[in-house]
Design a protein around this motif. Structure first.
Motif, PDB file in Angstrom:
ATOM      1  N   CYS A 203     -33.593 -49.426 -72.816  1.00 54.61           N
ATOM      2  CA  CYS A 203     -32.916 -50.467 -73.590  1.00 54.61           C
ATOM      3  C   CYS A 203     -33.825 -51.672 -73.774  1.00 54.61           C
ATOM      4  N   VAL A 204     -34.510 -52.083 -72.702  1.00 52.81           N
ATOM      5  CA  VAL A 204     -35.420 -53.225 -72.806  1.00 52.81           C
ATOM      6  C   VAL A 204     -36.562 -52.889 -73.768  1.00 52.81           C
ATOM      7  N   ALA A 205     -37.064 -51.665 -73.688  1.00 48.82           N
ATOM      8  CA  ALA A 205     -38.139 -51.246 -74.596  1.00 48.82           C
ATOM      9  C   ALA A 205     -37.683 -51.345 -76.040  1.00 48.82           C
ATOM     10  N   ILE A 206     -36.420 -50.964 -76.301  1.00 46.91           N
ATOM     11  CA  ILE A 206     -35.883 -51.031 -77.665  1.00 46.91           C
ATOM     12  C   ILE A 206     -35.782 -52.489 -78.108  1.00 46.91           C
ATOM     13  N   ARG A 207     -35.370 -53.351 -77.169  1.00 50.05           N
ATOM     14  CA  ARG A 207     -35.289 -54.785 -77.489  1.00 50.05           C
ATOM     15  C   ARG A 207     -36.668 -55.301 -77.899  1.00 50.05           C
ATOM     16  N   GLU A 208     -37.681 -54.872 -77.150  1.00 47.18           N
ATOM     17  CA  GLU A 208     -39.028 -55.372 -77.417  1.00 47.18           C
ATOM     18  C   GLU A 208     -39.605 -54.826 -78.717  1.00 47.18           C
ATOM     19  N   ASN A 209     -39.400 -53.544 -78.968  1.00 51.05           N
ATOM     20  CA  ASN A 209     -39.970 -52.955 -80.182  1.00 51.05           C
ATOM     21  C   ASN A 209     -39.237 -51.654 -80.496  1.00 51.05           C
ATOM     22  N   GLU A 210     -38.286 -51.761 -81.412  1.00 50.52           N
ATOM     23  CA  GLU A 210     -37.418 -50.620 -81.673  1.00 50.52           C
ATOM     24  C   GLU A 210     -38.188 -49.450 -82.269  1.00 50.52           C
ATOM     25  N   THR A 211     -39.096 -49.762 -83.199  1.00 51.32           N
ATOM     26  CA  THR A 211     -39.856 -48.694 -83.846  1.00 51.32           C
ATOM     27  C   THR A 211     -40.679 -47.918 -82.829  1.00 51.32           C
ATOM     28  N   ARG A 212     -41.338 -48.669 -81.929  1.00 55.15           N
ATOM     29  CA  ARG A 212     -42.186 -48.016 -80.941  1.00 55.15           C
ATOM     30  C   ARG A 212     -41.352 -47.117 -80.023  1.00 55.15           C
ATOM     31  N   ALA A 213     -40.194 -47.635 -79.603  1.00 58.74           N
ATOM     32  CA  ALA A 213     -39.325 -46.834 -78.739  1.00 58.74           C
ATOM     33  C   ALA A 213     -38.906 -45.553 -79.448  1.00 58.74           C
ATOM     34  N   GLU A 214     -38.667 -45.685 -80.751  1.00 52.49           N
ATOM     35  CA  GLU A 214     -38.232 -44.523 -81.520  1.00 52.49           C
ATOM     36  C   GLU A 214     -39.366 -43.509 -81.644  1.00 52.49           C
ATOM     37  N   LEU A 215     -40.583 -44.016 -81.856  1.00 51.52           N
ATOM     38  CA  LEU A 215     -41.739 -43.133 -81.973  1.00 51.52           C
ATOM     39  C   LEU A 215     -42.026 -42.412 -80.656  1.00 51.52           C
ATOM     40  N   LEU A 216     -41.596 -43.032 -79.545  1.00 50.67           N
ATOM     41  CA  LEU A 216     -41.762 -42.369 -78.254  1.00 50.67           C
ATOM     42  C   LEU A 216     -40.684 -41.312 -78.030  1.00 50.67           C
ATOM     43  N   GLY A 217     -39.799 -41.163 -78.998  1.00 47.56           N
ATOM     44  CA  GLY A 217     -38.845 -40.069 -78.929  1.00 47.56           C
ATOM     45  C   GLY A 217     -37.452 -40.449 -78.466  1.00 47.56           C
ATOM     46  N   TYR A 218     -37.189 -41.742 -78.310  1.00 45.07           N
ATOM     47  CA  TYR A 218     -35.844 -42.131 -77.872  1.00 45.07           C
ATOM     48  C   TYR A 218     -34.941 -42.370 -79.075  1.00 45.07           C
ATOM     49  N   ASP A 219     -33.718 -41.898 -78.979  1.00 44.18           N
ATOM     50  CA  ASP A 219     -32.738 -42.165 -80.032  1.00 44.18           C
ATOM     51  C   ASP A 219     -32.178 -43.568 -79.787  1.00 44.18           C
ATOM     52  N   THR A 220     -32.781 -44.551 -80.427  1.00 46.57           N
ATOM     53  CA  THR A 220     -32.432 -45.945 -80.121  1.00 46.57           C
ATOM     54  C   THR A 220     -30.968 -46.243 -80.427  1.00 46.57           C
ATOM     55  N   ARG A 221     -30.426 -45.562 -81.434  1.00 40.47           N
ATOM     56  CA  ARG A 221     -29.030 -45.819 -81.795  1.00 40.47           C
ATOM     57  C   ARG A 221     -28.109 -45.489 -80.634  1.00 40.47           C
ATOM     58  N   ALA A 222     -28.377 -44.341 -79.991  1.00 43.55           N
ATOM     59  CA  ALA A 222     -27.511 -43.908 -78.893  1.00 43.55           C
ATOM     60  C   ALA A 222     -27.626 -44.859 -77.704  1.00 43.55           C
ATOM     61  N   TYR A 223     -28.852 -45.307 -77.397  1.00 45.29           N
ATOM     62  CA  TYR A 223     -29.024 -46.230 -76.272  1.00 45.29           C
ATOM     63  C   TYR A 223     -28.301 -47.548 -76.532  1.00 45.29           C
ATOM     64  N   LYS A 224     -28.425 -48.042 -77.775  1.00 50.84           N
ATOM     65  CA  LYS A 224     -27.751 -49.305 -78.103  1.00 50.84           C
ATOM     66  C   LYS A 224     -26.245 -49.146 -77.988  1.00 50.84           C
ATOM     67  N   LEU A 225     -25.754 -48.020 -78.522  1.00 51.64           N
ATOM     68  CA  LEU A 225     -24.315 -47.772 -78.447  1.00 51.64           C
ATOM     69  C   LEU A 225     -23.869 -47.701 -76.990  1.00 51.64           C
ATOM     70  N   GLY A 226     -24.694 -47.061 -76.159  1.00 50.82           N
ATOM     71  CA  GLY A 226     -24.359 -46.923 -74.749  1.00 50.82           C
ATOM     72  C   GLY A 226     -24.237 -48.260 -74.057  1.00 50.82           C
ATOM     73  N   ILE A 227     -25.243 -49.112 -74.202  1.00 52.45           N
ATOM     74  CA  ILE A 227     -25.217 -50.378 -73.472  1.00 52.45           C
ATOM     75  C   ILE A 227     -24.139 -51.300 -74.047  1.00 52.45           C
ATOM     76  N   PHE A 228     -23.893 -51.196 -75.359  1.00 56.85           N
ATOM     77  CA  PHE A 228     -22.847 -52.001 -75.993  1.00 56.85           C
ATOM     78  C   PHE A 228     -21.472 -51.629 -75.429  1.00 56.85           C
ATOM     79  N   THR A 229     -21.236 -50.323 -75.285  1.00 56.32           N
ATOM     80  CA  THR A 229     -19.958 -49.847 -74.760  1.00 56.32           C
ATOM     81  C   THR A 229     -19.769 -50.268 -73.308  1.00 56.32           C
ATOM     82  N   ILE A 230     -20.838 -50.142 -72.506  1.00 56.57           N
ATOM     83  CA  ILE A 230     -20.750 -50.548 -71.104  1.00 56.57           C
ATOM     84  C   ILE A 230     -20.467 -52.051 -71.016  1.00 56.57           C
ATOM     85  N   GLY A 231     -21.172 -52.829 -71.852  1.00 58.03           N
ATOM     86  CA  GLY A 231     -20.959 -54.281 -71.866  1.00 58.03           C
ATOM     87  C   GLY A 231     -19.513 -54.630 -72.172  1.00 58.03           C
ATOM     88  N   ALA A 232     -18.911 -53.899 -73.125  1.00 55.73           N
ATOM     89  CA  ALA A 232     -17.520 -54.162 -73.480  1.00 55.73           C
ATOM     90  C   ALA A 232     -16.599 -53.874 -72.301  1.00 55.73           C
TER      91      ALA A 232
END
Lengths: 349, 289
Positions: A203-232
């Motif tokens: 999640c922190v990596a996505i905050r820092e650079n979403e494109t790079r995190a995505e190129l490393l193979g992470y589905d950034t959308r799912a991670y964001k959705l995950g942390i957003f749901t937990i936060g709620a």
């Protein structure tokens, strides 16, 4: 991959804060009057709200202007469920589930639509404001869920918490204070653990650079959705305690003023820390109650100035700025020593 | 027949109302890609200007069409120079700073005029009969003013030098700057113009809604989603956003009452943005103004 031992090691400062909070929880009822304790319970509930935003904004990089929506939904869901069930045990679970489910649904549209930050902030804020105007219109006998009337702008009075699976034993306000402190400490430790797990680091990596995190193979959308749901879900726990602190829940919780307050707490405390926003919440909670008691300065005026000054002058917030100074103070002499040694070595060659 | 005309008129007014409260915001968003969170307070200031000056004996039309845009436009220019200019390129900080400004303005107006309603003014023109139904003449007038305002903005963007330079800056700020355009000055002017149009809208609505320091909050939810659903083209975006969302809100209000009108508006906007993340004009009418 970070192992469990690494995660625990990285959490050392968090355990220190948690220990301090536990000492405070044991000491406060000995020193403060009951009224102050009840007031403090409300502040603790709001601190949990700030913690949830610190998690999703400070670590997840998700600009949510409507965190208060999940807080309020949690409070409403708890109250309605507790009235219907006649006890608080399952109602707390319902509160967390309702808020998380709504966040997941909203988050799906926002993150999978790949909305930019500006849109995200505006959509979440609008969501909150519309909840506000809808809940205000729900007065009258037609508006009810099960046995619970929604009550329009007067809101609903919240049933007190009871011992788990024993609705006959209601908790007194001084007990609710202990529950609230325990909830704050547990939520804080959970958040501190989460940001040090593999999930949190991505999640922190996505905050820092979403494109790079995505190129490393992470589905950034799912991670964001995950942390957003937990936060709620965390915000909803705060909401449950908030309804205990003031004894009822009204649509005002969804108002623009409250939405702004959370943002200010996190900005002042600092994004990228968890303890900072929590402490800032307590400080600003008492500042605004003090401001509310005098006639010279308007609350909105002072908060507006605080927000503008922080954005312009201290954009990182107090905690990261202090931490930066402290590190510079301790780390730089060491770095300077290394540099001197290297220079000497180069000179010798 | 009467019913059809009356409902159509209500629908047209709903759409015009959305366009009126959003277009000032759309000008600023189109230019700087930033949502001005103090937009509601700019509307509020326009309303206060009209109420305060008419109470002091100024002619209503002078107050609405000259003083409200002038006062709020000046506030806009000052805000841009003092606050926004320092935050160019920092989108999130700009949003937060305008939110701070929003609180500041609410606090300031509350300190000066008090938290309750200032004296209201009654809308001119009385009512108009359509068969069995009656409609407010002022609402009809507002539909006309909104159309005239859209036409005026279109003419400025299309035919003046300022409009040309502004469109150039919108498309590519760096290129415009390389060609000798002072983008900072363009931002100042457009922020001021956006604020002035917002002030005019606030002034026009004051006779219907009255004024309160916190009245901005009732507008912004609708204005924000209209603008972001519309996308960054100033006029086409506002028009597309307000026709679509105003239409949906109107239909749902007619069917289920006002509570779900707004909910339908929000849900429609969220689904729309899932399909077109850059708004309607990000997908269609991309060359439009």
């Amino acid at each position: 991959m970070t192992g469990g031992a690494d995660t625990i090691r990285a959490m050392r400062p968090a355990f220190l804060w948690a220990a301090l909070a536990a000492i405070f929880a044991l000491a406060a009822p000995q020193m403060l009057a009951l009224f102050a304790i009840i007031n403090l319970t409300t502040a603790i509930a709001l601190a949990i709200l700030a913690l949830s935003l610190a998690l999703i904004w400070g670590y997840g990089g998700i600009l949510c202007f409507g965190q208060v929506a999940f807080f309020g939904l949690g409070a409403y869901a708890y109250t309605i469920a507790a009235v219907n069930f006649g006890g608080s045990t399952w109602a707390i679970l319902v509160a967390v589930l309702v808020a998380s489910a709504v966040a997941a649904a909203l988050g799906y549209f926002m993150f999978y639509g790949r909305l930019s930050d500006v849109y995200l902030g505006v959509i979440t804020l609008t969501f909150t404001l519309i909840l506000f105007s809808v809940m205000r219109r729900t007065s009258g006998p037609d508006w009810k869920i099960g046995k619970s009337l929604l009550g329009g702008f007067n809101g609903i009075s919240s049933p007190p918490l009871n011992l788990p699976w024993n609705p006959a034993v209601k908790l007194f306000p001084e007990h609710v204070f202990y529950v609230a402190m325990a909830a704050l400490i547990l939520c804080y430790l959970f958040a501190a653990w989460l940001v040090n797990t593999h999930f949190g680091r991505v999640c922190v990596a996505i905050r820092e650079n979403e494109t790079r995190a995505e190129l490393l193979g992470y589905d950034t959308r799912a991670y964001k959705l995950g942390i957003f749901t937990i936060g709620a879900g965390i915000a909803a726990i705060g909401g449950v305690l908030f309804s205990q602190g003031i004894g009822r829940i009204t649509p005002d919780v969804f108002g623009l003023y409250n939405a702004a307050l959370v943002i200010i707490w996190v900005i002042v405390g600092g994004r990228g820390t968890l303890a900072g926003p929590v402490i800032a919440t307590f400080a600003l909670f008492y500042l605004t109650s003090w401001l509310g008691g005098q006639q010279v300065l308007n609350n909105n005026l002072v908060l507006g100035i605080i927000l503008i000054v922080f954005v312009l002058a201290v954009p990182r917030g107090i905690a990261p700025t202090l931490l930066g100074w402290w590190r510079r103070g301790t780390v730089r002499p060491a770095a300077a020593r290394v540099r001197r040694r290297r220079n000497r070595a180069e000179a010798a060659e | 027949m009467d019913l059809v005309v009356a409902v159509a008129l209500q629908l047209a007014y709903g759409i015009a109302n959305l366009a009126l409260i959003s277009v000032g915001l759309a000008i600023i968003f189109g230019m700087m890609r930033v949502i001005n969170l103090a937009h509601g307070e700019f509307l509020m200031l326009g309303g206060y200007t009209v109420v305060v000056t008419t109470n002091a004996g100024v002619n209503l039309w002078l107050a609405v069409f000259v003083l409200a845009p002038l006062v709020v436009g000046i506030v806009g220019v000052l805000v841009e120079r003092i606050l926004i200019r320092r935050l160019y390129g920092r989108m999130i900080d700009t949003l937060l700073a305008t939110w701070g400004l929003s609180l500041l303005l609410i606090g300031l107006v509350t300190s000066i005029f008090g938290a309750s309603t200032a004296t209201t003014i009654s809308p001119p023109f009385g009512t108009i009969q359509i068969g069995r139904f009656s409609s407010s003449g002022y609402e009809l007038f507002l539909i006309g003013v909104t159309m005239a305002l859209a036409l005026a903005i279109w003419a400025v963007l299309r035919f003046t030098r300022l409009g040309l330079v502004a469109r150039g800056t919108m498309q590519n700020a760096e290129m415009a700057s390389a060609l000798g355009v002072s983008t900072s000055r363009i931002y100042m002017i457009t922020f001021g113009l956006g604020a002035a149009v917002t002030g005019l809208a606030g002034g026009l609505l004051a006779p219907i809604t009255g004024v309160l320091p916190t009245i901005g909050a009732t507008y912004i939810a609708k204005a924000f989603i209209t603008v972001i659903s519309g996308g960054s083209a100033i006029l086409a975006g506002t028009a597309a956003g307000s026709v679509l969302l105003g239409g949906i809100q109107g239909v749902f209000t007619f069917l289920t009452g006002p509570t779900f009108g707004e909910v339908a508006l929000l849900i429609a906007a969220i689904v729309l943005l899932r399909l077109m993340p850059r708004g309607i004009t990000g997908r269609f009418f991309r060359k439009s103004l």
